[in-house]
Design a protein around this motif. Sequence first.
Motif, PDB file in Angstrom:
ATOM      1  N   ASP A 218       0.832  -1.214   0.000  1.00 18.15           N
ATOM      2  CA  ASP A 218       0.000   0.000   0.000  1.00 18.15           C
ATOM      3  C   ASP A 218       0.860   1.255   0.000  1.00 18.15           C
ATOM      4  OD1 ASP A 218      -2.315  -1.488   0.007  1.00 18.15           O
ATOM      5  OD2 ASP A 218      -2.593  -1.386   2.176  1.00 18.15           O
ATOM      6  N   VAL A 219       1.945   1.217   0.787  1.00 18.65           N
ATOM      7  CA  VAL A 219       2.857   2.360   0.834  1.00 18.65           C
ATOM      8  C   VAL A 219       3.503   2.576  -0.528  1.00 18.65           C
ATOM      9  CG1 VAL A 219       5.032   3.217   1.804  1.00 18.65           C
ATOM     10  CG2 VAL A 219       3.304   2.214   3.312  1.00 18.65           C
ATOM     11  N   GLU A 221       2.376   1.677  -3.416  1.00 12.36           N
ATOM     12  CA  GLU A 221       1.386   2.152  -4.384  1.00 12.36           C
ATOM     13  C   GLU A 221       1.217   3.664  -4.290  1.00 12.36           C
ATOM     14  OE1 GLU A 221      -2.213  -0.067  -3.933  1.00 12.36           O
ATOM     15  OE2 GLU A 221      -1.347  -1.917  -4.739  1.00 12.36           O
ATOM     16  N   LYS A 222       1.271   4.209  -3.065  1.00 15.71           N
ATOM     17  CA  LYS A 222       1.252   5.666  -2.896  1.00 15.71           C
ATOM     18  C   LYS A 222       2.513   6.285  -3.503  1.00 15.71           C
ATOM     19  CE  LYS A 222      -2.597   6.398  -0.633  1.00 15.71           C
ATOM     20  NZ  LYS A 222      -3.715   7.157  -1.260  1.00 15.71           N
ATOM     21  N   CYS A 223       3.632   5.581  -3.339  1.00 11.36           N
ATOM     22  CA  CYS A 223       4.886   6.040  -3.936  1.00 11.36           C
ATOM     23  C   CYS A 223       4.759   6.073  -5.458  1.00 11.36           C
ATOM     24  CB  CYS A 223       6.020   5.110  -3.503  1.00 11.36           C
ATOM     25  SG  CYS A 223       7.620   5.452  -4.264  1.00 11.36           S
ATOM     26  N   GLN A 224       4.163   5.038  -6.030  1.00  8.54           N
ATOM     27  CA  GLN A 224       3.946   4.986  -7.474  1.00  8.54           C
ATOM     28  C   GLN A 224       3.047   6.130  -7.935  1.00  8.54           C
ATOM     29  OE1 GLN A 224       1.474   1.762  -8.965  1.00  8.54           O
ATOM     30  NE2 GLN A 224       2.789   1.529 -10.767  1.00  8.54           N
ATOM     31  N   GLN A 225       2.006   6.400  -7.154  1.00  8.23           N
ATOM     32  CA  GLN A 225       1.096   7.496  -7.498  1.00  8.23           C
ATOM     33  C   GLN A 225       1.842   8.824  -7.515  1.00  8.23           C
ATOM     34  OE1 GLN A 225      -2.244   7.886  -4.808  1.00  8.23           O
ATOM     35  NE2 GLN A 225      -2.813   9.901  -5.604  1.00  8.23           N
ATOM     36  N   ALA A 226       2.645   9.070  -6.469  1.00  3.95           N
ATOM     37  CA  ALA A 226       3.417  10.308  -6.407  1.00  3.95           C
ATOM     38  C   ALA A 226       4.407  10.388  -7.564  1.00  3.95           C
ATOM     39  CB  ALA A 226       4.153  10.393  -5.072  1.00  3.95           C
ATOM     40  N   GLU A 229       2.479  11.104 -10.942  1.00  2.00           N
ATOM     41  CA  GLU A 229       1.977  12.480 -10.998  1.00  2.00           C
ATOM     42  C   GLU A 229       3.114  13.469 -11.222  1.00  2.00           C
ATOM     43  OE1 GLU A 229      -0.241  13.069  -7.417  1.00  2.00           O
ATOM     44  OE2 GLU A 229      -1.891  11.757  -8.031  1.00  2.00           O
ATOM     45  N   GLU A 245       3.322  21.125  -5.996  1.00  2.00           N
ATOM     46  CA  GLU A 245       3.635  19.846  -5.357  1.00  2.00           C
ATOM     47  C   GLU A 245       4.781  19.996  -4.366  1.00  2.00           C
ATOM     48  OE1 GLU A 245       3.923  15.682  -4.521  1.00  2.00           O
ATOM     49  OE2 GLU A 245       2.307  16.899  -5.365  1.00  2.00           O
ATOM     50  N   SER A 249       4.545  19.574  -0.161  1.00  2.00           N
ATOM     51  CA  SER A 249       5.368  18.644   0.617  1.00  2.00           C
ATOM     52  C   SER A 249       6.195  19.389   1.662  1.00  2.00           C
ATOM     53  CB  SER A 249       6.284  17.842  -0.303  1.00  2.00           C
ATOM     54  OG  SER A 249       5.523  16.990  -1.145  1.00  2.00           O
TER      55      SER A 249
END
Length: 274
Positions: A218-219, A221-226, A229, A245, A249
């Motif tokens: 899950d972590v 996948e968030k990394c992949q999303q970031a 983008e 962005e 951050s």
Amino acid sequence: MKIGIIGGTGGMGTLFSEVFKKAGHEVFIVGRKTKMTREDAARISDVIIISVPIRDTISVIHEIAPLLREHQVLADFTSLKISQVKAMLTSKARVIGLHPMFGPTVQTIRGQTIVATPARCHEEDLRFFVKIFENQGARVTITTPAEHDRMMAVIQGLTHFKAILLAGTMRRLGISPADTESFMSPVYRIETGIAGRLLAQNPELYADILCMNPQVPDVLEKCQQAFLETLSMIKNGDKDAFTEEFLASREWYGSFCNQAEKDTDFLIQAMVNR
């Protein structure tokens, strides 16, 4: 106290055997080639600590659990806690999960962090460990197994993944650290140094840390999303979106940014002066 360390001939077991001896306790070491067996240590020790590879921890716990009694304390040094603590709770012993947040190559636990996840124990059991560790300069963080594993998915999973990704990207580009040596800044040297330090160690350890914590995917996948983008902003030359962005951050990191700048300035100067 009589303390039995199962896996005590390994790096972490060896390190902590000295920690407990320094605190005045009698330590029994169990390894693959020692005369003392796991069963021996389980029967005679007041405190039994499991210090074996992550993939072996639960099977070793189940092996000795039936031998333990209510007056004993069972602990582990594993990087994961939910499943390991659950396994330890099948015994009659009091249970505390422990996770040293460092590798066995350190010379001392001074300045290091050790996470404790008390599950079924007396207050004095937790104080026993905290006093030993803090007296030798370590910091003890007390939390739950669930919160521990959630944090490790980021602290270990995400950061180790990033280092492995850096090295893998350079390999795919055909660019080695030696190729970049004459171009390196101290900051770049630190970044590649962290990746190199990780790659110098046992790949099975990192495979277990990344693959056996169910919260890591899950972590990442968030990394992949970031990543996707931010990649889109760069491909499109969208400097406004990138700036937004970046500043979002920075705001999320808050005052940590200022402290991080001071900390890394110290590291950079150490790199320059070495």
